[in-house]
Design an enzyme around this catalytic site. Structure first.
Site, PDB file in Angstrom:
ATOM      1  CG  ASP B   8      -9.753  33.155  85.587  1.00  0.00           C
ATOM      2  OD1 ASP B   8     -10.212  32.115  84.933  1.00  0.00           O
ATOM      3  OD2 ASP B   8      -8.947  33.244  86.383  1.00  0.00           O
ATOM      4  CE  LYS B  70     -10.488  26.356  82.135  1.00  0.00           C
ATOM      5  NZ  LYS B  70      -9.920  27.564  82.865  1.00  0.00           N
ATOM      6  CD  GLU B 171      -7.521  30.400  81.682  1.00  0.00           C
ATOM      7  OE1 GLU B 171      -6.755  29.787  82.199  1.00  0.00           O
ATOM      8  OE2 GLU B 171      -8.696  29.927  81.571  1.00  0.00           O
ATOM      9  CG  ASP B 193      -2.545  30.356  84.095  1.00  0.00           C
ATOM     10  OD1 ASP B 193      -2.656  29.769  85.225  1.00  0.00           O
ATOM     11  OD2 ASP B 193      -3.391  31.078  83.530  1.00  0.00           O
TER      12      ASP B 193
HETATM   13  N1  LIG Z   1      -1.084  28.040  98.810  1.00  0.00           N
HETATM   14  C1  LIG Z   1      -1.384  27.217  97.906  1.00  0.00           C
HETATM   15  N2  LIG Z   1      -0.241  26.094  97.805  1.00  0.00           N
HETATM   16  C2  LIG Z   1      -0.327  25.056  96.723  1.00  0.00           C
HETATM   17  N3  LIG Z   1      -1.561  24.974  95.928  1.00  0.00           N
HETATM   18  C3  LIG Z   1      -2.388  25.949  96.047  1.00  0.00           C
HETATM   19  C4  LIG Z   1      -2.412  27.223  96.785  1.00  0.00           C
HETATM   20  N4  LIG Z   1      -3.574  28.025  96.711  1.00  0.00           N
HETATM   21  C5  LIG Z   1      -4.126  27.428  95.637  1.00  0.00           C
HETATM   22  N5  LIG Z   1      -3.515  26.210  95.275  1.00  0.00           N
HETATM   23  C6  LIG Z   1      -4.008  25.366  94.101  1.00  0.00           C
HETATM   24  O1  LIG Z   1      -4.200  26.068  93.032  1.00  0.00           O
HETATM   25  C7  LIG Z   1      -5.020  25.419  92.320  1.00  0.00           C
HETATM   26  C8  LIG Z   1      -6.335  26.564  92.031  1.00  0.00           C
HETATM   27  O2  LIG Z   1      -5.609  27.502  91.312  1.00  0.00           O
HETATM   28  P1  LIG Z   1      -6.625  28.331  90.501  1.00  0.00           P
HETATM   29  O3  LIG Z   1      -7.698  29.152  91.185  1.00  0.00           O
HETATM   30  O4  LIG Z   1      -5.550  29.593  89.884  1.00  0.00           O
HETATM   31  O5  LIG Z   1      -7.079  27.653  89.337  1.00  0.00           O
HETATM   32  P2  LIG Z   1      -8.259  27.709  88.287  1.00  0.00           P
HETATM   33  O6  LIG Z   1      -8.044  29.253  87.683  1.00  0.00           O
HETATM   34  O7  LIG Z   1      -9.459  27.357  88.627  1.00  0.00           O
HETATM   35  O8  LIG Z   1      -7.799  26.623  87.150  1.00  0.00           O
HETATM   36  P3  LIG Z   1      -7.252  26.713  85.509  1.00  0.00           P
HETATM   37  O9  LIG Z   1      -6.828  27.950  85.369  1.00  0.00           O
HETATM   38  O10 LIG Z   1      -6.321  25.522  85.530  1.00  0.00           O
HETATM   39  O11 LIG Z   1      -8.680  26.365  84.704  1.00  0.00           O
HETATM   40  C9  LIG Z   1      -5.908  24.396  93.210  1.00  0.00           C
HETATM   41  O12 LIG Z   1      -5.463  23.064  92.848  1.00  0.00           O
HETATM   42  C10 LIG Z   1      -5.165  24.901  94.568  1.00  0.00           C
HETATM   43  O13 LIG Z   1      -5.084  23.757  95.558  1.00  0.00           O
HETATM   44 MG   LIG Z   2      -6.716  29.735  86.085  1.00  0.00          MG
END
Ligand SMILES: Nc1ncnc2c1ncn2[C@@H]1O[C@H](COP(=O)(O)OP(=O)(O)OP(=O)(O)O)[C@@H](O)[C@H]1O
Ligand SMILES: [Mg+2]
Lengths: 170, 607
Positions: B8, B70, B171, B193
């Site tokens: 991912d 990304k 995803e 998502d």
């Molecule tokens: N407890 C929380 N409360 C609020 N926001 C959170 C929390 N935990 C994570 N996040 C937010 O979630 C986001 C990251 O999520 P995730 O890791 O699912 O994204 P990603 O898979 O990297 O991104 P994408 O899928 O959009 O490419 C960040 O902006 C982070 O600040």
């Molecule tokens: Mg993601």
């Protein structure tokens, strides 16, 4: 579950693909229901989806991919009742075995409009007739359908409904 | 047969899972974490850092720390999204030769594909370390709403990282796969998502192991990063109002505030109020300035209200395209870190009219599903079949610049559609086709996928030639075009006149470069190990000399001390070959000495 066809049969089917209509591709009769279409598509996909056939040689994979794309093309048109009807007409009019999805959609849309009536008066009398048909008052329905047809003389759907109502009166 | 992994590749965090023994497992990285920040940094000494260590040094090296790449991949430099991104990014975003958005680090420009490849390599290494042999086969995920060029660019990133990308999957679809595997129930799911950079909504129907995506929608530029920016702007404005200082021009301060904003956002998911404390954020004539403020959940929710509103319409459209009423959805699954925010969850309840399923890990489920799809592609799972859709309509430009749709959005893939083209003039031998992707009416408002010429058409009166152009979307969601002359039945030549991204050649040279880098990285690691070994050897030799001072002859001592001196000098240099030579010399001498000592003294020990 991969394709159970022999390699030569896969290649032969891929070569024939431009000759087969969507019903033939999915092994369906022309009047098949939507749930039959779906079932047939899932069944064929299990056999021909590229994911299920990665063990084949590159050559055969290409043939399978051709088939997979075309069965999905068929499904996209046949899965919707309106598009399905439009396709049947397209076939019967001799317009070839492929129909563009957008064309099928547009055609289905035109029919939906036609069914309800294109003019305000046509729609009004058709709505009355529809309610009477539900009540099985066929004589009243026939009268209103006839009136609707005076506003839309070439509405094939109204004509068909009128014919049906008249038959029921007898 | 080698094992297959699922990656991912997130905007903020990446995650890797392996498929083994019929199941998928998320793999922790060397630092022990199950997700890895999608951050790449270039240090002043020319070192490349990926993941947590890159994140840790971001404040002191903001210009050379690349995050959220990304959001740039497969996009044109002149697009609105890239303009928005550049206005916030502490690093430079430049226009490449073909108009794509690249990042500039010192004197070198990197395509987002290359930066993504570095992250993918790190994930690959994590998996290889765990499995105990190099992995190659991988399924990489992308947001469902990614267009063709974003998908191709992601595929190219995989190639650059030396991976064999079996498939690019969506995803939310991956999440559904992980959720529904081994479940015999037939049901309808909505996967919601919201990650760091993108928002996806997909509606699926699961029946007898067939996972059929009915519709998908989303926003490839809506995610946690945007929420952080709202908080950031609020803090900056507040500070300016209070101290009259604008911190926007100070990259280091900005980076600190950005990190604090994200932290505050996290805390406000479980608390009603949080403090932001950033001492020594700036200074003026009156002395150092500290940033201290309090943020409440209420204030946060007010700041992000507009962003949250943007989640609604994609969900409605997805339901509509799936032909379903919201009551017909059996489960709503939340994916992505941002769904931990209470206001987001409330919105989901409002949209779907039911509480979401809380049983899944929103950070890991996507990688886990990708690994499962890897198992499917390797023939290790035969019960599952994934039928995905194309998120965007595919069309061609016709008279008056109108985009005529050929394959509409949410059509199941792989699929094809034929369209017959003819000539508009007598004896015309070339017909140009402009292929676009998107939902807008005019071709110019959609994204150009490519321009093609049908060439070598036999001369004939206008309208007579019948050339059927077949538009194909493969199972990765990537578009291909082929053409056939219906008159002769022969395939028709096509000339591609424009396309985005990297060429085959570009990719090949980047692969070589990456391999060389791998070699260079390996060399550097070897050198570090050698230095450690040298230091250890010098230390233990000196200790031995001290301890057995009486037992070592003056002659030997002189030799040993000379070798130690040489080793010490060499350790400071970068020449691995020279260092190895002196280390070998020293260890031979040490060995000789200990042998002698053993012969003299060893008798006592063995008794
Ligand atoms: N407890 C929380 N409360 C609020 N926001 C959170 C929390 N935990 C994570 N996040 C937010 O979630 C986001 C990251 O999520 P995730 O890791 O699912 O994204 P990603 O898979 O990297 O991104 P994408 O899928 O959009 O490419 C960040 O902006 C982070 O600040
Ligand atoms: Mg993601």
């Amino acid at each position: 579950m991969a394709s159970e066809l022999a390699p030569t049969e896969i290649v032969a089917l891929a070569r024939l693909i431009d000759e087969l209509d969507y019903y033939q591709l999915l092994h369906l009769r022309r009047g098949a229901s939507i749930s039959e279409v779906k079932q047939a598509y899932h069944f064929s996909s299990r056999a021909f989806h590229p994911d299920a056939n990665r063990h084949l040689s590159a050559n055969l994979q290409a043939a399978v991919a051709t088939i997979a794309r075309r069965i999905t093309e068929a499904y996209s048109v046949l899965r919707d009742p309106g598009r399905n009807k439009a396709y049947l007409q397209h076939l019967e009019a001799g317009h070839g075995v492929r129909m563009q999805l957008s064309e099928a959609r547009a055609e289905a849309g035109r029919r939906a409009v036609e069914q309800k009536g294109r003019t305000p008066q046509g729609r009004q009398y058709y709505n009355l007739a529809e309610a009477e048909l539900r009540r099985e008052d066929f004589a009243a329905a026939a009268r209103n359908l006839q009136t609707a047809l005076t506003f839309e003389p070439d509405n094939e759907f109204f004509k068909a409904q009128l014919k049906e109502a008249r038959e029921k009166i007898r | 047969m080698g094992k297959v992994i699922g990656i991912d590749l997130g905007t903020t965090n990446s995650c890797v899972a392996v498929f083994e023994n019929g199941e998928s497992h998320v793999i922790a990285n060397t630092e022990g974490a199950r997700t890895t920040p999608s951050i790449v940094a270039f240090t002043p000494s020319g070192e490349k850092l990926v993941g947590q260590i890159a994140k840790r040094q971001a404040v002191t090296n903001p210009e050379n720390t690349i995050f959220a790449v990304k959001r740039l991949i497969g996009r044109k430099h002149d697009s609105d999204e890239v303009k928005r991104f550049s206005s916030f990014a502490p690093f430079k975003v430049e226009k490449s030769e073909n108009g794509d958005a690249w990042v500039q680090v010192k004197d070198r420009a990197y395509s987002p594909q290359e930066i993504s490849a570095m992250i993918l390599s790190k994930m690959k290494d994590t998996a290889s370390d765990y499995i105990g042999e190099p992995v190659e086969d991988v399924v990489v995920t992308v947001p469902a709403y990614f267009d063709d060029s974003q998908r191709q660019a992601t595929q190219d990133a995989g190639k650059i990282a030396g991976l064999n990308v079996l498939r690019i999957i969506n995803e939310p679809t991956a999440a559904a796969l992980s959720f529904g595997l081994g479940d015999s129930q037939n049901r309808k799911l909505a996967v919601f998502d919201l990650g760091g950079g993108t928002f996806d909504i997909s509606i699926l129907e699961i029946a007898n192991g067939v996972f059929e995506v009915r519709s998908t929608n989303g926003d490839t530029y809506l995610g946690g990063e945007d929420f952080d920016q709202e908080i950031c702007s609020h803090i900056l404005n507040e500070f300016k109002a209070e101290h009259g200082l604008d911190l926007r021009t100070d990259k280091m301060a900005l980076q600190r505030i950005k990190e604090a904003s994200e932290r505050a956002k996290h805390e406000l998911s479980s608390c009603e109020e949080t403090d932001v404390n950033l001492p020594f954020i700036a200074a003026d004539e009156s002395g150092p300035k500290h940033l201290t403020t309090t943020l409440t959940r209420e204030k946060l929710e007010e700041l992000v209200r507009d962003l949250v509103e943007r989640l609604v319409s994609p969900c409605k459209l997805a339901l509509e395209d799936a032909g379903l009423r919201r009551e017909e959805i059996d489960e709503v699954i939340l994916v992505g870190g941002m769904t931990r925010m209470p206001i987001v969850e409330r919105k989901v309840v409002e949209i779907f009219g039911k509480a979401p399923n809380k049983g899944v890990n929103p950070d890991e489920i996507v990688a886990s599903g990708a690994a499962i799809q890897g198992g499917v592609l390797k023939g290790e799972v035969s019960s599952v079949l994934l039928l995905d859709v194309t998120p965007l309509s595919l069309g061609v430009e016709t008279q008056g610049g109108v985009a005529t749709k050929i394959i509409e959005r949410n059509t199941t893939i792989p699929t094809s559609s034929g369209q017959v083209f003819s000539t508009t003039e007598d004896d015309q031998t070339v017909v140009s086709i402009h292929v676009v992707q998107g939902e807008r009416e005019m071709a110019a408002d959609n994204k150009t996928l490519g321009r093609f010429d049908l060439v070598g058409i036999p001369t004939a009166p206008r309208g007579v030639p019948q050339i059927e152009v077949s538009f194909e979307i493969d199972a990765d969601g990537v578009v291909n075009v082929s053409a056939k002359d219906l008159g002769s039945g022969k395939s028709q030549a096509i000339r591609v006149t424009a396309s985005g991204g990297l060429s085959e050649q570009d990719i090949e040279s980047l692969v070589t470069e990456a391999e060389q880098h791998t070699q260079a990285d390996r060399d550097r690691r070897d050198l570090v190990e050698l230095r450690n070994k040298a230091d250890g050897l010098v230390y233990s030799t000196e200790r031995t000399l001290e301890e057995f001072a009486e037992n070592v002859t003056a002659e030997d001592r002189k030799q040993l001390e000379a070798a130690i001196e040489k080793t010490r000098a060499s350790v400071k240099g970068d020449d691995a070959v020279a260092l190895r030579a002196v280390v070998d010399e020293l260890s031979a001498l040490t060995y000789k000495m200990t042998e002698q000592l053993y012969a003299e003294l060893g008798g006592d020990d063995t008794e």
